[in-house]
Design an enzyme around this catalytic site. Structure first.
Site, PDB file in Angstrom:
ATOM      1  N   CYS A   1      32.137  55.706  29.816  1.00  0.00           N
ATOM      2  CA  CYS A   1      32.234  54.901  28.713  1.00  0.00           C
ATOM      3  C   CYS A   1      31.892  55.941  27.360  1.00  0.00           C
ATOM      4  O   CYS A   1      32.480  56.107  26.366  1.00  0.00           O
ATOM      5  CB  CYS A   1      31.508  53.753  28.567  1.00  0.00           C
ATOM      6  SG  CYS A   1      31.444  52.699  30.156  1.00  0.00           S
TER       7      CYS A   1
ATOM      8  N   GLU B   1      38.789  54.092  32.603  1.00  0.00           N
ATOM      9  CA  GLU B   1      38.984  54.332  31.131  1.00  0.00           C
ATOM     10  C   GLU B   1      40.466  54.932  30.904  1.00  0.00           C
ATOM     11  O   GLU B   1      41.135  54.487  30.288  1.00  0.00           O
ATOM     12  CB  GLU B   1      38.090  55.602  30.786  1.00  0.00           C
ATOM     13  CG  GLU B   1      36.640  55.248  30.642  1.00  0.00           C
ATOM     14  CD  GLU B   1      36.422  54.253  29.167  1.00  0.00           C
ATOM     15  OE1 GLU B   1      37.256  54.398  28.456  1.00  0.00           O
ATOM     16  OE2 GLU B   1      35.317  53.802  29.318  1.00  0.00           O
TER      17      GLU B   1
HETATM   18  C1  LIG Z   1      36.835  51.032  26.864  1.00  0.00           C
HETATM   19  C2  LIG Z   1      35.964  51.871  26.022  1.00  0.00           C
HETATM   20  N1  LIG Z   1      35.352  52.842  26.573  1.00  0.00           N
HETATM   21  C3  LIG Z   1      34.228  53.458  26.073  1.00  0.00           C
HETATM   22  C4  LIG Z   1      34.100  53.389  24.634  1.00  0.00           C
HETATM   23  C5  LIG Z   1      33.117  54.121  23.727  1.00  0.00           C
HETATM   24  O1  LIG Z   1      31.819  53.452  23.842  1.00  0.00           O
HETATM   25  C6  LIG Z   1      34.729  52.261  23.865  1.00  0.00           C
HETATM   26  N2  LIG Z   1      34.659  51.899  22.591  1.00  0.00           N
HETATM   27  N3  LIG Z   1      35.843  51.595  24.963  1.00  0.00           N
END
Ligand SMILES: Cc1ncc(CO)c(N)n1
Length: 230
Positions: free
Chosen positions: A143, A213
């Protein structure tokens, strides 16, 4: 491969090397490329921000759980600060962008999350509530790391699009990169304390989150809805 005095590479480098094809696939995503050149259809971006609001509400809970599991005061302080920053930095970004892209954040919060959003946040919450601190950190690392890498790449040549430029700059900021470095240092420290079984799980959760992701941006590009609805 860079090694430390003991001759072993830091764990995060091992994670990166094992996952290189997924990283490359992320950088190649149409969503990422089109944010970068400013051509992404606003409808896809609005869908992404809506799902990200729902995602971050759960992500903050996962970070709060990190504070609960923390093995040192410094680690507890880091998780508390990061959990608070999700609200302070990213939610503010979303609330600022939302009216400019025709999104009502309160209405979004009443919606059911889309399939990949559910799958990703359920994965993070499960690891946070059944795993060790090392497993939790490995699961949340993509993330941070993915957005830092994408932000860094796209900031080299900013698009001529106010909304996308502001979004990119948020993730290219030194403040965000400092929080990524803290998580990378933490995963390295916890990996040295972990046994072989825990390290294997850390690899597995890291890779799973990294794939989610990719899927999260792919879902937004396709503006995916639940295929059957009542
Ligand atoms: C899905 C996703 N992953 C990571 C981040 C970053 O924190 C985010 N805003 N959203």
């Amino acid at each position: 491969m860079v090694t430390d005095a003991g001759g072993t590479a830091p764990f995060h480098q091992e994670l990166e090397e094992h996952s290189r094809p997924v990283w490359d696939a992320i950088f190649e995503l149409p969503f990422v490329r089109e944010v970068g050149d400013g051509t992404l259809a606003l409808e896809r971006f609005a869908y992404f921000i809506a799902q990200d609001v729902l995602y971050l509400d759960q992500f903050a809970r996962v970070l709060a759980r990190g504070a609960t599991l923390a093995d040192t005061p410094a680690t507890r302080e880091m998780f508390l600060r990061h959990a608070a920053n999700v609200g302070r930095v990213e939610e503010r970004l979303h609330e600022d962008l939302a009216p400019r892209i025709g999104l009502d954040v309160e209405a979004v919060r009443r919606q059911e999350p889309a399939p990949v959003t559910v799958a990703y946040t359920d994965h993070l919450l499960r690891v946070a509530h059944t795993g060790t601190l090392g497993e939790l950190v490995a699961a949340v690392l993509p993330c941070y790391w993915v957005y830092a890498r994408v932000g860094e790449r796209l900031a080299r040549r900013l698009p001529d699009h106010d909304v996308y430029r502001q979004w990119i700059l948020a993730y290219a900021s030194p403040e965000f990169h400092r929080s990524v470095d803290e998580q990378l240092a933490l995963v390295d420290r916890l990996a040295t304390l972990a046994g072989a079984d825990e390290r294997r799980l850390m690899h597995q959760w890291f890779l799973r989150s990294l794939r989610y992701e990719w899927m999260f941006w792919d879902q937004a590009y396709r503006t995916l809805r639940w295929p059957v609805a009542p």
